[in-house]
Design an enzyme around this catalytic site. Structure first.
Site, PDB file in Angstrom:
ATOM      1  N   GLY A  13      69.393  21.032 -20.394  1.00  0.00           N
ATOM      2  CA  GLY A  13      69.299  22.407 -20.504  1.00  0.00           C
ATOM      3  C   GLY A  13      68.464  23.068 -19.740  1.00  0.00           C
ATOM      4  O   GLY A  13      67.584  23.888 -20.130  1.00  0.00           O
ATOM      5  N   ARG A  16      68.686  28.130 -18.546  1.00  0.00           N
ATOM      6  CA  ARG A  16      68.113  29.350 -18.974  1.00  0.00           C
ATOM      7  C   ARG A  16      66.635  28.916 -19.821  1.00  0.00           C
ATOM      8  O   ARG A  16      66.391  27.699 -19.909  1.00  0.00           O
ATOM      9  CB  ARG A  16      68.934  30.324 -19.832  1.00  0.00           C
ATOM     10  CG  ARG A  16      69.624  29.672 -20.969  1.00  0.00           C
ATOM     11  CD  ARG A  16      70.567  30.572 -21.441  1.00  0.00           C
ATOM     12  NE  ARG A  16      71.739  29.649 -22.118  1.00  0.00           N
ATOM     13  CZ  ARG A  16      71.801  29.158 -23.388  1.00  0.00           C
ATOM     14  NH1 ARG A  16      70.681  29.577 -24.148  1.00  0.00           N
ATOM     15  NH2 ARG A  16      72.776  28.669 -23.712  1.00  0.00           N
ATOM     16  N   SER A 139      58.519  21.550 -31.287  1.00  0.00           N
ATOM     17  CA  SER A 139      58.358  23.011 -31.702  1.00  0.00           C
ATOM     18  C   SER A 139      57.135  23.005 -32.820  1.00  0.00           C
ATOM     19  O   SER A 139      57.247  22.217 -33.429  1.00  0.00           O
ATOM     20  CB  SER A 139      59.767  23.798 -32.299  1.00  0.00           C
ATOM     21  OG  SER A 139      59.340  24.943 -32.932  1.00  0.00           O
ATOM     22  N   TYR A 152      66.359  22.852 -38.427  1.00  0.00           N
ATOM     23  CA  TYR A 152      65.482  22.582 -36.932  1.00  0.00           C
ATOM     24  C   TYR A 152      64.160  22.142 -37.215  1.00  0.00           C
ATOM     25  O   TYR A 152      63.842  21.227 -36.536  1.00  0.00           O
ATOM     26  CB  TYR A 152      65.365  24.273 -36.653  1.00  0.00           C
ATOM     27  CG  TYR A 152      64.677  24.388 -35.399  1.00  0.00           C
ATOM     28  CD1 TYR A 152      65.375  24.273 -34.034  1.00  0.00           C
ATOM     29  CD2 TYR A 152      63.282  24.834 -35.415  1.00  0.00           C
ATOM     30  CE1 TYR A 152      64.904  24.525 -33.081  1.00  0.00           C
ATOM     31  CE2 TYR A 152      62.775  25.179 -34.003  1.00  0.00           C
ATOM     32  CZ  TYR A 152      63.682  24.953 -32.882  1.00  0.00           C
ATOM     33  OH  TYR A 152      63.082  25.240 -31.608  1.00  0.00           O
ATOM     34  N   ALA A 153      63.522  22.392 -38.454  1.00  0.00           N
ATOM     35  CA  ALA A 153      62.241  21.826 -38.679  1.00  0.00           C
ATOM     36  C   ALA A 153      62.262  20.319 -38.795  1.00  0.00           C
ATOM     37  O   ALA A 153      61.607  19.459 -38.288  1.00  0.00           O
ATOM     38  CB  ALA A 153      61.482  22.555 -39.881  1.00  0.00           C
ATOM     39  N   ALA A 154      63.192  19.925 -39.564  1.00  0.00           N
ATOM     40  CA  ALA A 154      63.431  18.345 -39.706  1.00  0.00           C
ATOM     41  C   ALA A 154      63.729  17.798 -38.101  1.00  0.00           C
ATOM     42  O   ALA A 154      63.083  16.579 -37.734  1.00  0.00           O
ATOM     43  CB  ALA A 154      64.619  18.254 -40.857  1.00  0.00           C
ATOM     44  N   ILE A 185      58.353  31.736 -27.910  1.00  0.00           N
ATOM     45  CA  ILE A 185      58.673  32.156 -26.711  1.00  0.00           C
ATOM     46  C   ILE A 185      59.560  32.906 -26.392  1.00  0.00           C
ATOM     47  O   ILE A 185      60.803  32.731 -26.997  1.00  0.00           O
ATOM     48  CB  ILE A 185      58.787  30.601 -25.690  1.00  0.00           C
ATOM     49  CG1 ILE A 185      57.730  29.826 -26.380  1.00  0.00           C
ATOM     50  CG2 ILE A 185      58.858  30.860 -24.302  1.00  0.00           C
ATOM     51  CD1 ILE A 185      56.241  30.000 -25.788  1.00  0.00           C
TER      52      ILE A 185
HETATM   53  P1  NDP Z   1      67.763  28.685 -24.860  1.00  0.00           P
HETATM   54  O1  NDP Z   1      68.680  28.922 -25.793  1.00  0.00           O
HETATM   55  O2  NDP Z   1      67.067  29.709 -24.072  1.00  0.00           O
HETATM   56  O3  NDP Z   1      68.415  27.526 -23.876  1.00  0.00           O
HETATM   57  C1  NDP Z   1      68.712  26.221 -24.379  1.00  0.00           C
HETATM   58  C2  NDP Z   1      69.073  25.214 -23.035  1.00  0.00           C
HETATM   59  O4  NDP Z   1      69.839  24.141 -23.853  1.00  0.00           O
HETATM   60  C3  NDP Z   1      70.266  25.988 -22.570  1.00  0.00           C
HETATM   61  O5  NDP Z   1      70.086  25.491 -21.104  1.00  0.00           O
HETATM   62  C4  NDP Z   1      71.518  25.277 -22.877  1.00  0.00           C
HETATM   63  O6  NDP Z   1      72.542  25.032 -21.951  1.00  0.00           O
HETATM   64  C5  NDP Z   1      71.069  24.016 -23.416  1.00  0.00           C
HETATM   65  N1  NDP Z   1      71.730  23.291 -24.580  1.00  0.00           N
HETATM   66  C6  NDP Z   1      71.865  23.727 -25.774  1.00  0.00           C
HETATM   67  N2  NDP Z   1      73.003  22.482 -26.255  1.00  0.00           N
HETATM   68  C7  NDP Z   1      72.804  21.646 -25.613  1.00  0.00           C
HETATM   69  C8  NDP Z   1      73.902  20.457 -25.539  1.00  0.00           C
HETATM   70  N3  NDP Z   1      74.505  20.188 -26.703  1.00  0.00           N
HETATM   71  N4  NDP Z   1      73.709  19.586 -24.557  1.00  0.00           N
HETATM   72  C9  NDP Z   1      72.890  20.081 -23.253  1.00  0.00           C
HETATM   73  N5  NDP Z   1      72.408  21.332 -23.184  1.00  0.00           N
HETATM   74  C10 NDP Z   1      72.322  22.108 -24.216  1.00  0.00           C
HETATM   75  O7  NDP Z   1      66.479  27.808 -25.754  1.00  0.00           O
HETATM   76  P2  NDP Z   1      65.031  27.845 -25.284  1.00  0.00           P
HETATM   77  O8  NDP Z   1      64.734  27.839 -23.620  1.00  0.00           O
HETATM   78  O9  NDP Z   1      64.196  28.941 -25.900  1.00  0.00           O
HETATM   79  O10 NDP Z   1      64.611  26.597 -25.844  1.00  0.00           O
HETATM   80  C11 NDP Z   1      64.274  25.247 -24.932  1.00  0.00           C
HETATM   81  C12 NDP Z   1      63.749  24.105 -26.115  1.00  0.00           C
HETATM   82  O11 NDP Z   1      62.668  24.901 -26.444  1.00  0.00           O
HETATM   83  C13 NDP Z   1      64.550  24.061 -27.250  1.00  0.00           C
HETATM   84  O12 NDP Z   1      64.377  22.454 -27.527  1.00  0.00           O
HETATM   85  C14 NDP Z   1      63.823  24.783 -28.483  1.00  0.00           C
HETATM   86  O13 NDP Z   1      64.192  24.174 -29.720  1.00  0.00           O
HETATM   87  C15 NDP Z   1      62.523  24.728 -27.713  1.00  0.00           C
HETATM   88  N6  NDP Z   1      61.595  25.711 -28.550  1.00  0.00           N
HETATM   89  C16 NDP Z   1      61.926  27.150 -28.030  1.00  0.00           C
HETATM   90  C17 NDP Z   1      61.047  28.264 -28.699  1.00  0.00           C
HETATM   91  C18 NDP Z   1      61.436  29.664 -28.496  1.00  0.00           C
HETATM   92  O14 NDP Z   1      60.606  30.350 -28.979  1.00  0.00           O
HETATM   93  N7  NDP Z   1      62.047  29.934 -27.464  1.00  0.00           N
HETATM   94  C19 NDP Z   1      59.976  27.632 -29.527  1.00  0.00           C
HETATM   95  C20 NDP Z   1      59.892  26.462 -29.702  1.00  0.00           C
HETATM   96  C21 NDP Z   1      60.714  25.454 -29.139  1.00  0.00           C
HETATM   97  P3  NDP Z   1      74.005  25.547 -22.084  1.00  0.00           P
HETATM   98  O15 NDP Z   1      74.181  26.612 -22.965  1.00  0.00           O
HETATM   99  O16 NDP Z   1      74.331  26.112 -20.670  1.00  0.00           O
HETATM  100  O17 NDP Z   1      74.897  24.563 -22.170  1.00  0.00           O
END
Ligand code: NDP
Length: 244
Positions: A13, A16, A139, A152-154, A185
């Site tokens: 992922g 972004r 998280s 999500y929490a689970a 974030i």
């Molecule tokens: P974004 O939604 O900005 O980005 C999510 C990324 O995950 C994208 O690159 C997306 O790629 C990828 N993704 C989603 N589903 C899949 C999948 N099934 N297989 C492969 N790639 C996937 O999220 P964030 O950057 O904010 O979050 C990143 C991590 O940080 C996550 O695990 C989130 O739970 C965690 N987090 C974020 C917080 C926040 O406040 N933002 C707080 C705490 C934790 P694409 O869509 O191109 O497939």
């Protein structure tokens, strides 16, 4: 500045948000990086925009076949695997009484099972190499819970338990396994939250602001660095004090 010259890194992922910032930081420190997204074209586009040695490949961590096909190909492309950052994750926020089975299953199969599937793929190559770093992005919600985020929490609490277990399984092989727990974030994931709700959350953060993806990336690089060689099974909060 930490040096990751020629270290090989996979960031799930990375198209972004936090994953992209992590990939950028590793590439800037000399690593060879594979980022992933569900859409290959998008992953390649983002990879080409990042400075340094970054490749983009398709991966859907919620799909076991995609995971088992991706890892051998990515590891061959990189010529090995030193560091896995299991970052990809999703939300399907609803109060528990309104959560449909598919909202539950989508979040668990992406955030929790996806993290397990990806980690399982890198363990053998890391054991063979007798070194490795696995860092999962969980998280603070996995520590505190949150109304409207039961699924999500689970999933994120599950990741923390998983990390602690795997850390104990592989510690003797010079592999560390840790989690980073971001608070609020500024990314696409948090963009859906209304300004009013965001202000309310920020009011509860002792630092009085959201964090940046770069601040999360810095903690990931620390845990991946040689300086963190005796830290394993840990969950590092990067949350401005939110979950103290
Ligand atoms: P974004 O939604 O900005 O980005 C999510 C990324 O995950 C994208 O690159 C997306 O790629 C990828 N993704 C989603 N589903 C899949 C999948 N099934 N297989 C492969 N790639 C996937 O999220 P964030 O950057 O904010 O979050 C990143 C991590 O940080 C996550 O695990 C989130 O739970 C965690 N987090 C974020 C917080 C926040 O406040 N933002 C707080 C705490 C934790 P694409 O869509 O191109 O497939």
């Amino acid at each position: 500045m930490m040096d990751f010259k020629d270290r090989t890194v996979i960031v799930t992922g990375g198209t972004r948000g936090i994953g992209k910032a992590v990939a950028k930081a590793f590439a800037g420190a000399g690593a060879v990086v594979v980022i992933t997204g569900r859409n290959e074209e998008q992953a390649k586009k983002v990879a080409s925009e990042l400075d340094g040695n970054v490749h983009g490949l398709a991966l859907d961590i919620s799909n076991p076949t995609s995971v088992s096909e991706f890892f051998p190909a990515a590891i061959e492309l990189l010529g090995g695997i030193d560091i896995l950052v299991a970052n990809a994750g999703i939300t399907r926020d609803k109060l528990v009484m309104a959560t449909r089975d598919e909202d539950w299953d989508d979040v668990i199969s992406t955030n929790l099972r996806g993290t397990f599937l990806c980690a399982r793929e890198v363990i053998r190559p890391m054991i063979k190499k007798r070194s490795g770093r696995i860092i999962a992005i969980t998280s603070v919600i996995g520590l505190t819970g949150n109304p409207g985020q039961g699924n999500y929490a689970a999933s994120k609490a599950g990741v923390i338990g998983f990390v602690k277990s795997l850390a104990q399984e592989v510690a003797s092989r010079n592999i560390t396994v840790n989690a980073v727990a971001p608070g609020m974030i500024a990314t696409d994931m948090s963009a859906d939250i209304s300004d009013q709700a965001k202000e309310a959350i920020e009011g509860r953060i002792p630092a009085r602001r959201s964090g940046t993806p770069d601040e999360v990336a810095a903690s990931v690089l620390f845990l991946a660095s040689d300086s963190a060689s005796y830290i394993t099974g840990e969950t590092l909060r990067v949350d401005g004090g939110l979950a103290c």
